[in-house]
Design an enzyme around this catalytic site. Structure first.
Site, PDB file in Angstrom:
ATOM      1  N   LYS A 107      31.276  46.312  30.363  1.00  0.00           N
ATOM      2  CA  LYS A 107      32.584  45.741  30.695  1.00  0.00           C
ATOM      3  C   LYS A 107      33.244  45.275  29.415  1.00  0.00           C
ATOM      4  CE  LYS A 107      35.114  44.795  34.382  1.00  0.00           C
ATOM      5  NZ  LYS A 107      35.130  45.479  35.675  1.00  0.00           N
TER       6      LYS A 107
HETATM    7  P1  NAD Z   1      45.542  43.519  39.035  1.00  0.00           P
HETATM    8  O1  NAD Z   1      45.842  42.883  37.749  1.00  0.00           O
HETATM    9  O2  NAD Z   1      46.181  44.810  39.385  1.00  0.00           O
HETATM   10  O3  NAD Z   1      45.872  42.529  40.250  1.00  0.00           O
HETATM   11  C1  NAD Z   1      45.434  41.216  40.324  1.00  0.00           C
HETATM   12  C2  NAD Z   1      46.403  40.477  41.234  1.00  0.00           C
HETATM   13  O4  NAD Z   1      45.909  39.168  41.461  1.00  0.00           O
HETATM   14  C3  NAD Z   1      47.800  40.346  40.613  1.00  0.00           C
HETATM   15  O5  NAD Z   1      48.774  40.697  41.561  1.00  0.00           O
HETATM   16  C4  NAD Z   1      47.873  38.879  40.221  1.00  0.00           C
HETATM   17  O6  NAD Z   1      49.180  38.368  40.246  1.00  0.00           O
HETATM   18  C5  NAD Z   1      46.991  38.246  41.290  1.00  0.00           C
HETATM   19  N1  NAD Z   1      46.459  36.953  40.882  1.00  0.00           N
HETATM   20  C6  NAD Z   1      46.071  36.539  39.656  1.00  0.00           C
HETATM   21  N2  NAD Z   1      45.674  35.270  39.691  1.00  0.00           N
HETATM   22  C7  NAD Z   1      45.803  34.871  40.964  1.00  0.00           C
HETATM   23  C8  NAD Z   1      45.543  33.655  41.641  1.00  0.00           C
HETATM   24  N3  NAD Z   1      45.076  32.591  40.996  1.00  0.00           N
HETATM   25  N4  NAD Z   1      45.778  33.608  42.972  1.00  0.00           N
HETATM   26  C9  NAD Z   1      46.261  34.668  43.631  1.00  0.00           C
HETATM   27  N5  NAD Z   1      46.525  35.850  43.048  1.00  0.00           N
HETATM   28  C10 NAD Z   1      46.298  35.947  41.731  1.00  0.00           C
HETATM   29  O7  NAD Z   1      43.958  43.615  39.094  1.00  0.00           O
HETATM   30  P2  NAD Z   1      43.063  44.575  39.988  1.00  0.00           P
HETATM   31  O8  NAD Z   1      42.772  45.779  39.201  1.00  0.00           O
HETATM   32  O9  NAD Z   1      43.643  44.683  41.350  1.00  0.00           O
HETATM   33  O10 NAD Z   1      41.700  43.732  40.044  1.00  0.00           O
HETATM   34  C11 NAD Z   1      41.495  42.670  40.969  1.00  0.00           C
HETATM   35  C12 NAD Z   1      40.003  42.433  41.117  1.00  0.00           C
HETATM   36  O11 NAD Z   1      39.372  43.644  41.529  1.00  0.00           O
HETATM   37  C13 NAD Z   1      39.285  41.993  39.841  1.00  0.00           C
HETATM   38  O12 NAD Z   1      38.232  41.120  40.184  1.00  0.00           O
HETATM   39  C14 NAD Z   1      38.705  43.290  39.317  1.00  0.00           C
HETATM   40  O13 NAD Z   1      37.570  43.084  38.501  1.00  0.00           O
HETATM   41  C15 NAD Z   1      38.323  43.956  40.623  1.00  0.00           C
HETATM   42  N6  NAD Z   1      38.174  45.421  40.515  1.00  0.00           N
HETATM   43  C16 NAD Z   1      39.210  46.217  40.119  1.00  0.00           C
HETATM   44  C17 NAD Z   1      39.024  47.596  40.054  1.00  0.00           C
HETATM   45  C18 NAD Z   1      40.139  48.552  39.705  1.00  0.00           C
HETATM   46  O14 NAD Z   1      39.950  49.763  39.859  1.00  0.00           O
HETATM   47  N7  NAD Z   1      41.297  48.101  39.271  1.00  0.00           N
HETATM   48  C19 NAD Z   1      37.776  48.147  40.366  1.00  0.00           C
HETATM   49  C20 NAD Z   1      36.751  47.303  40.771  1.00  0.00           C
HETATM   50  C21 NAD Z   1      36.957  45.943  40.852  1.00  0.00           C
END
Ligand code: NAD
Length: 476
Positions: A107
């Site tokens: 990561k």
């Molecule tokens: P992203 O940046 O696209 O979205 C995150 C969202 O959460 C944003 O809309 C942001 O405004 C919101 N956010 C941030 N802080 C917040 C808070 N305190 N309260 C409420 N909302 C809040 O990120 P993502 O890619 O969707 O990732 C989200 C989670 O999923 C992370 O834990 C990431 O590790 C996990 N994840 C993502 C992927 C991927 O393919 N993108 C894959 C596996 C796991």
């Protein structure tokens, strides 16, 4: 963010690991080898921006190299630190093993608020960060393959791929150095939506097992289930959209940075997302009631809670008040080890992160294979498949023309049956298959092995067993 009085994210992951590993007969040496993070590289680099030199701090952590390349996203957030990337790298090891993606866990993260910089500045910063990692083989098609995570997406992955290609001009496999790229830069159809789609497939599979649904004190299918989602970013948006559009779920709450939106009749997810893109938040959205303290919505009554933003949001401070009987961890580490125990004691069923959000790495695996094979999935067989289907349709039409038989093809059947599978259909099929099989592997252990109390423990047992087998095969 993890509250100060609770174990750190990495400690939480270790505690969950320890709970599971106690049921396995591993030598203490091998147990420790699997648990620890192999290496973490910290980089501090300067970029000249807005007339002055700004120094950024980034990390790339490799948890386990039992399989190579290692794989894991790159996160852009001010909360990034060594503890966090190490926890996330460990989860990647277990996640890849659980869904049989042939990678070790890694990561990366950059301590930055991407909203503070414009596109041109972000490109400079990303290319410089990538340069530091590439020259140490921490981005490499056969050694370490990043992907998007919080705060990054297709755009950043395209810059990274291009940076690698510039530094490795004769590497024919250069596009496989990173996944989550746009389609026109070597990406794969269906990657952007993959993690959210995986959450949908995971829930569909859960609801195929009435005994498991009953343990969560629920019944029936996904149809009509009330859902609350935290984070309407890549993962949360797609999960909420697919569940509401295809499975009949009603998204009654959405929690974002600036507050929450509540609507008992269901929120129009696309309308809310459009509003967020226009205004930068959920405040002012007319399709529901705005709640300033959005996190309070985590405690509202619903059937399925989907934390899809960041780690530690369900902790000792609110765990006892969480009412949802079923939580699916779309984010990584949204429930602290302490909260996990409180919820388990209450009978809450938790579909764990390492499984729930594995759709992203699964489709990244397909993209990596596509890049190495230099051909789009379905390109060779699609028309041949359609030709064979045409033969059958011709024959059926000939029979249905026979008035004596009185046959008729159902409306739409011909068009549906004739269509050969393109890349998107194949990706969805591969993802669905992966999510089904991984769930079945987990539930066999959940219901079949003595001492296993929950799905998270089962997921760890399946993963650790596979990683241990791989180390043993290497003679360790
Ligand atoms: P992203 O940046 O696209 O979205 C995150 C969202 O959460 C944003 O809309 C942001 O405004 C919101 N956010 C941030 N802080 C917040 C808070 N305190 N309260 C409420 N909302 C809040 O990120 P993502 O890619 O969707 O990732 C989200 C989670 O999923 C992370 O834990 C990431 O590790 C996990 N994840 C993502 C992927 C991927 O393919 N993108 C894959 C596996 C796991």
């Amino acid at each position: 963010m993890i509250p100060k009085n609770e174990p750190s994210f990495r400690q939480s992951v270790d505690m969950m690991f320890n709970r599971a590993v106690a049921l396995l007969d591993l030598s203490p040496g091998l147990e420790q080898k699997i648990r620890v993070c192999n290496s973490t590289y910290t980089v501090r680099f300067g970029v000249r921006l807005r007339g002055q030199l700004t120094t950024f701090t980034g990390y790339r952590s490799v948890h386990s190299e039992h399989m190579e390349p290692v794989k894991g996203g790159i996160r852009y957030s001010l909360g990034v630190n060594q503890d966090e990337v190490e926890a996330l790298a460990a989860l990647m090891t277990y996640k890849c093993a659980l869904v049989e993606a042939p990678f070790g866990g890694s990561k990366g993260g950059l301590c930055i608020d991407p909203r503070e910089w414009n596109e041109q500045e972000l490109e400079l910063i990303t290319r410089r960060f990538a340069y530091e990692l590439i020259k140490r083989d921490l981005i490499h098609p056969s050694q370490n393959v990043p992907a998007p995570d919080m705060g990054t997406g297709e755009r950043e992955m395209a810059w990274i791929a291009d940076q690698y290609a510039r530094m490795n001009t004769t590497d024919i496999n250069s596009r496989a150095c990173v996944t989550g790229k746009p389609l026109n830069a070597g990406g794969i159809a269906g990657r952007v939506e993959a993690t959210g789609r995986g959450v949908q497939y995971a829930l569909q599979e859960f609801f195929r097992h009435p005994e498991d649904v009953k343990i969560a004190n629920l019944a029936g299918t996904l149809d009509g289930k009330r859902v609350i989602v935290q984070g309407l970013g890549n993962v949360g948006y797609h999960a909420a959209l697919f569940l509401s559009e295809m499975d009949g779920c009603k998204v009654i709450g959405v929690i974002e940075r600036d507050g929450g939106i509540q609507n008992a009749d269901g929120i129009d997810i696309d309308a809310l997302r459009d509003h967020m893109i226009r205004t930068g938040g959920v405040a002012g959205f007319t399709g529901g009631t705005f709640i300033k303290d959005g996190a309070k919505l985590l405690e509202e009554a619903c059937d399925i809670l989907i934390p899809a933003a960041l780690e530690g949001v369900i902790n000792m401070g609110n765990a006892a008040r969480i009412k949802a009987p079923l939580i699916i961890e779309a984010a990584n580490g949204p429930i602290t080890a302490g909260a996990d125990e409180v919820l388990r004691n209450k009978g809450t069923v938790i579909i764990p992160d390492m499984y729930a959000n594995a759709g992203g790495v699964t489709v990244s695996y397909f993209e990596w294979v596509k890049n190495l094979s230099h051909i789009r999935f379905g390109r060779m067989q699609r028309r041949q498949e359609e030709g064979r289907h045409q033969l059958l349709i011709d024959e059926l039409e000939r029979l249905s023309n026979d008035k004596q038989l009185g046959w008729e093809l159902s409306p739409g059947f011909k068009e549906q049956y004739l269509r050969g599978a393109g890349e998107l259909e194949l990706v969805r099929s591969g993802l669905d298959d992966t999510m089904r099989i991984a769930y079945q592997n987990m539930r066999e252990v959940w219901h079949g092995k003595e001492g296993v109390t929950d799905l998270r423990m089962a997921a760890y047992l399946v993963s650790i067993g596979r990683v241990a087998a791989s180390y043993r095969a290497k003679g360790l």
